[in-house]
Design a protein around this motif. Sequence first.
Motif, PDB file in Angstrom:
ATOM      1  N   TYR A  81       0.788  -1.232   0.000  1.00  9.32           N
ATOM      2  CA  TYR A  81       0.000   0.000   0.000  1.00  9.32           C
ATOM      3  C   TYR A  81       0.829   1.297   0.000  1.00  9.32           C
ATOM      4  CZ  TYR A  81      -3.940   3.049   1.115  1.00  9.32           C
ATOM      5  OH  TYR A  81      -4.875   4.038   1.089  1.00  9.32           O
ATOM      6  N   PRO A  82       1.852   1.428   0.871  1.00  4.29           N
ATOM      7  CA  PRO A  82       2.635   2.677   0.869  1.00  4.29           C
ATOM      8  C   PRO A  82       3.296   2.972  -0.477  1.00  4.29           C
ATOM      9  CG  PRO A  82       3.075   1.436   2.860  1.00  4.29           C
ATOM     10  CD  PRO A  82       2.278   0.536   1.958  1.00  4.29           C
ATOM     11  N   PHE A  83       3.558   1.930  -1.279  1.00  6.65           N
ATOM     12  CA  PHE A  83       4.215   2.131  -2.570  1.00  6.65           C
ATOM     13  C   PHE A  83       3.267   2.720  -3.606  1.00  6.65           C
ATOM     14  CE2 PHE A  83       6.786  -1.115  -0.520  1.00  6.65           C
ATOM     15  CZ  PHE A  83       8.064  -0.621  -0.739  1.00  6.65           C
ATOM     16  N   ILE A  84       1.976   2.468  -3.459  1.00  5.58           N
ATOM     17  CA  ILE A  84       1.034   2.967  -4.461  1.00  5.58           C
ATOM     18  C   ILE A  84       0.239   4.178  -3.948  1.00  5.58           C
ATOM     19  CG2 ILE A  84       0.775   0.686  -5.527  1.00  5.58           C
ATOM     20  CD1 ILE A  84      -2.229   1.090  -4.197  1.00  5.58           C
ATOM     21  N   LEU A  85       0.382   4.484  -2.671  1.00  7.81           N
ATOM     22  CA  LEU A  85      -0.385   5.577  -2.071  1.00  7.81           C
ATOM     23  C   LEU A  85       0.082   6.936  -2.596  1.00  7.81           C
ATOM     24  CD1 LEU A  85      -2.479   6.482   0.104  1.00  7.81           C
ATOM     25  CD2 LEU A  85      -0.591   6.531   1.725  1.00  7.81           C
ATOM     26  N   LYS A  86      -0.856   7.748  -3.060  1.00  2.20           N
ATOM     27  CA  LYS A  86      -0.557   9.118  -3.476  1.00  2.20           C
ATOM     28  C   LYS A  86      -1.430  10.042  -2.646  1.00  2.20           C
ATOM     29  CE  LYS A  86       2.065   9.386  -7.390  1.00  2.20           C
ATOM     30  NZ  LYS A  86       2.190   8.058  -7.961  1.00  2.20           N
ATOM     31  N   LEU A  87      -0.836  11.150  -2.202  1.00  5.64           N
ATOM     32  CA  LEU A  87      -1.536  12.023  -1.276  1.00  5.64           C
ATOM     33  C   LEU A  87      -2.089  13.272  -1.949  1.00  5.64           C
ATOM     34  CD1 LEU A  87       1.010  11.771   1.641  1.00  5.64           C
ATOM     35  CD2 LEU A  87      -1.206  10.637   1.492  1.00  5.64           C
TER      36      LEU A  87
END
Length: 95
Positions: A81-87
């Motif tokens: 998840y952290p690798f694909i998460l965009k804020l």
Amino acid sequence: MPTCQNCGEKWTWKQTIKTILKLNCPYCGRRQYESASSRRRSGLFALIPLVLLPFNAWLDFSIGNALILPIVIAFLILVVYPFILKLSNEEEPFW
Ligand SMILES: [Zn+2]
């Protein structure tokens, strides 16, 4: 890895996992939201159990395995998840 849209700092994997439910930036403290494009991508994760379900039946898994599988999937999603998460600074509409 996600980058804070307020202060521009890149979050580490560990920092992302720590704040995964709230998405508060560890640098500036500002609340961040998952961007719409990122949410669409993470929505694909929901399909993984559906894809694996036929395999589950095909392999004739025992009840024990059937219970472990969702835990393994949830763990894998958390890792990726952290690798694909965009804020985003604001909550974006889904479409
Ligand atoms: Zn920040």
